[in-house]
Write a protein that holds these residues in place. Structure first.
Motif, short mmCIF file in Angstrom:
data_model
loop_
_atom_site.label_atom_id
_atom_site.label_comp_id
_atom_site.label_asym_id
_atom_site.label_seq_id
_atom_site.Cartn_x
_atom_site.Cartn_y
_atom_site.Cartn_z
N ASP A 94 0.82 -1.20 0.00
CA ASP A 94 0.00 0.00 0.00
C ASP A 94 0.86 1.26 0.00
O ASP A 94 2.06 1.22 -0.25
CB ASP A 94 -0.95 -0.01 1.19
N GLU A 95 0.21 2.39 0.30
CA GLU A 95 0.90 3.68 0.27
C GLU A 95 2.06 3.73 1.26
O GLU A 95 3.11 4.29 0.97
CB GLU A 95 -0.08 4.81 0.58
N PHE A 96 1.91 3.10 2.43
CA PHE A 96 3.00 3.08 3.40
C PHE A 96 4.21 2.36 2.82
O PHE A 96 5.34 2.82 2.97
CB PHE A 96 2.57 2.41 4.71
N ARG A 101 9.78 2.90 0.71
CA ARG A 101 10.77 2.77 -0.38
C ARG A 101 11.20 4.14 -0.89
O ARG A 101 12.38 4.37 -1.14
CB ARG A 101 10.19 1.96 -1.53
N ALA A 102 10.22 5.01 -1.08
CA ALA A 102 10.52 6.33 -1.65
C ALA A 102 11.53 7.10 -0.81
O ALA A 102 12.31 7.89 -1.34
CB ALA A 102 9.24 7.14 -1.81
N SER A 103 11.55 6.83 0.48
CA SER A 103 12.52 7.48 1.36
C SER A 103 13.96 7.21 0.94
O SER A 103 14.86 7.98 1.25
CB SER A 103 12.35 6.99 2.80
N PHE A 104 14.15 6.11 0.22
CA PHE A 104 15.51 5.70 -0.18
C PHE A 104 15.69 5.72 -1.70
O PHE A 104 16.60 5.10 -2.22
CB PHE A 104 15.82 4.30 0.38
N ASN A 159 -2.89 15.74 -4.04
CA ASN A 159 -1.59 15.83 -3.37
C ASN A 159 -0.72 14.62 -3.69
O ASN A 159 0.49 14.75 -3.87
CB ASN A 159 -1.79 15.94 -1.85
N THR A 160 -1.33 13.46 -3.76
CA THR A 160 -0.57 12.25 -4.09
C THR A 160 -0.05 12.33 -5.52
O THR A 160 1.11 12.01 -5.79
CB THR A 160 -1.44 10.99 -3.89
N VAL A 161 -0.89 12.78 -6.44
CA VAL A 161 -0.47 12.95 -7.84
C VAL A 161 0.71 13.92 -7.90
O VAL A 161 1.71 13.68 -8.60
CB VAL A 161 -1.64 13.44 -8.73
N GLU A 162 0.62 15.02 -7.16
CA GLU A 162 1.70 16.02 -7.15
C GLU A 162 3.00 15.42 -6.60
O GLU A 162 4.08 15.65 -7.14
CB GLU A 162 1.28 17.22 -6.32
#
Length: 171
Positions: A94-96, A101-104, A159-162
């Protein structure tokens, strides 16, 4: 839930830590709501990561209490973290999981990031268009509470799209 190895390796990449300190850092960063990290789950995972050569522990003597072991990521651990970050999301993630992952994302190539982000971005763009269409078609018939919830949802999707767009554009 996000891959525990990804969270442990990523946390140790930022700062070597002993088990208790690592647990505190993870809970502070990710929240207990998302990462339920008991000692019976953490310490076997640390042992496995160490046995696999992804982390290395160094014993530190302490006065009047047992020694503690401080862990740091090895070069093999950095490569493993990159593999985990570059793996596309599975159907149960999910989003979490994405945000963990996006953090890295700084560890992987732009092409690897794009493979992960593009499908999510396209899905959210479609979801936003559908929500806006619903607002246009039915907004005049909705009570103020339903409309407020719909507007909130539209803003959240926007906001998610952005965020996805920014991640796609990041160098």
């Amino acid at each position: 839930m996000a891959d525990l190895d990804l969270i442990i390796l990523g946390s140790l990449l930022g700062m070597p830590a002993h088990g208790y300190q690592l647990k505190q850092n993870i809970e502070l960063t990710y929240g207990k709501r998302y990462v339920n990290l008991s000692n019976s789950r953490l310490y076997p995972r640390l042992s496995k990561l160490e046995a696999d050569g992804y982390i290395e522990g160094k014993r530190e003597p302490q006065e009047k209490v047992p020694d503690r072991k401080t862990f740091h990521v090895t070069p093999a651990g950095i490569e493993r973290l990159k593999e985990l970050v570059a793996t596309p999301l599975g159907p149960r993630e999910d989003e979490f999981d994405f945000l963990a992952r996006a953090s890295f994302f700084g560890l992987i190539t732009a092409d690897e990031r794009r493979k992960i982000i593009e499908p999510l971005y396209q899905a959210k763009v479609n979801e936003l268009a559908e929500a806006r269409k619903k607002r246009e078609q039915f907004g005049q018939y909705m009570d103020k509470f339903s409309l407020a919830v719909l507007d909130y949802g539209i803003a959240a999707i926007g906001n998610t799209v952005e965020m996805y767009r920014k991640l796609l554009d990041a160098e």
